[in-house]
Scaffold this motif. Structure first.
Motif, short mmCIF file in Angstrom:
data_model
loop_
_atom_site.label_atom_id
_atom_site.label_comp_id
_atom_site.label_asym_id
_atom_site.label_seq_id
_atom_site.Cartn_x
_atom_site.Cartn_y
_atom_site.Cartn_z
N ALA A 155 -4.63 0.41 7.69
CA ALA A 155 -4.65 0.85 6.29
C ALA A 155 -5.49 -0.11 5.46
O ALA A 155 -5.42 -1.33 5.66
CB ALA A 155 -3.23 0.92 5.74
N HIS A 156 -6.27 0.43 4.55
CA HIS A 156 -7.05 -0.38 3.61
C HIS A 156 -6.29 -0.36 2.30
O HIS A 156 -6.40 0.58 1.51
CB HIS A 156 -8.47 0.19 3.46
N ILE A 157 -5.48 -1.39 2.08
CA ILE A 157 -4.51 -1.43 1.00
C ILE A 157 -5.16 -1.23 -0.38
O ILE A 157 -6.11 -1.92 -0.73
CB ILE A 157 -3.71 -2.76 1.02
N GLY A 158 -4.63 -0.22 -1.10
CA GLY A 158 -5.07 0.06 -2.46
C GLY A 158 -6.33 0.90 -2.56
O GLY A 158 -6.80 1.16 -3.67
N LYS A 159 -6.86 1.37 -1.45
CA LYS A 159 -8.13 2.11 -1.48
C LYS A 159 -7.97 3.62 -1.41
O LYS A 159 -8.93 4.35 -1.66
CB LYS A 159 -9.05 1.64 -0.36
N GLY A 160 -6.77 4.12 -1.07
CA GLY A 160 -6.58 5.56 -0.95
C GLY A 160 -6.45 6.24 -2.30
O GLY A 160 -6.13 5.60 -3.31
N LYS A 161 -6.68 7.55 -2.32
CA LYS A 161 -6.52 8.33 -3.55
C LYS A 161 -5.05 8.41 -3.90
O LYS A 161 -4.20 8.66 -3.05
CB LYS A 161 -7.07 9.75 -3.35
N ARG A 162 -4.72 8.20 -5.16
CA ARG A 162 -3.34 8.26 -5.62
C ARG A 162 -3.11 9.53 -6.40
O ARG A 162 -3.92 10.09 -7.01
CB ARG A 162 -2.97 7.05 -6.48
N GLY A 209 0.79 -1.22 0.00
CA GLY A 209 0.00 0.00 0.00
C GLY A 209 0.82 1.26 0.00
O GLY A 209 2.03 1.25 -0.27
N ALA A 210 0.14 2.35 0.31
CA ALA A 210 0.74 3.68 0.39
C ALA A 210 0.12 4.41 1.58
O ALA A 210 -0.93 3.99 2.10
CB ALA A 210 0.49 4.46 -0.89
N MET A 211 0.74 5.50 1.98
CA MET A 211 0.21 6.25 3.13
C MET A 211 -1.21 6.74 2.88
O MET A 211 -1.98 6.92 3.82
CB MET A 211 1.14 7.40 3.49
N ALA A 212 -1.58 6.93 1.62
CA ALA A 212 -2.95 7.34 1.30
C ALA A 212 -3.97 6.27 1.69
O ALA A 212 -5.17 6.56 1.79
CB ALA A 212 -3.07 7.67 -0.19
N ASP A 213 -3.51 5.05 1.91
CA ASP A 213 -4.40 3.95 2.30
C ASP A 213 -4.67 3.91 3.80
O ASP A 213 -5.53 3.15 4.25
CB ASP A 213 -3.79 2.60 1.88
#
Length: 133
Positions: free
Chosen positions: A126-133, A69-73
């Motif tokens: 974190a909800h992996i892959g769900k945040g805005k990129r 993931g990313a911090m946005a997640d």
């Protein structure tokens, strides 16, 4: 779907049979409370809440990225501090790792953490892959 343990080279693993730094289940990463442990003790003793929080958010970032993931997640953080009056230092560090919709957050003052020089501990979901990129 099974639960899988995630490790990161930037976050030391705990001794066997204590806890997991990060577990992922159904695309949700649960990151254990992170502290500045693993930092040079002399350096740690001189760090304030801002400096400790920057290191901790870096560890969380490492765990979330290792999970794919990313911090946005990151959807939720819980912050434990030993002096709630210094919460603005934690939030200043947080702004360096998050943009847009910041995660839901809880801030709790505690009487002590794992060692006297540790001023901040932060856990994350974190909800992996769900945040805005």
């Amino acid at each position: 779907m099974s639960i899988r343990r995630v490790t990161s080279p930037i976050v030391p693993e705990p001794p066997p049979e204590r806890w997991s730094n990060c577990l992922v289940s159904d695309g949700i990463a649960f990151v254990s409370g992170m502290t500045c442990r693993g930092t040079d003790d002399k350096k740690l003793a001189a760090m304030d809440e801002y400096e400790q929080s920057k290191v901790i958010f870096g560890k969380i970032k490492g765990m979330v990225e290792a999970a794919g993931g990313a911090m946005a997640d990151v959807v939720k953080i819980t912050v434990y501090v030993t002096n709630i009056k210094n919460n603005v230092k934690v939030w200043a560090a947080r702004r360096e790792f998050f943009t847009g919709d910041f995660p839901a957050s809880t801030l709790v003052e505690v009487s002590a953490l794992a060692a006297p020089e540790i001023l901040v501990e932060i856990e994350a979901i974190a909800h992996i892959g769900k945040g805005k990129r």
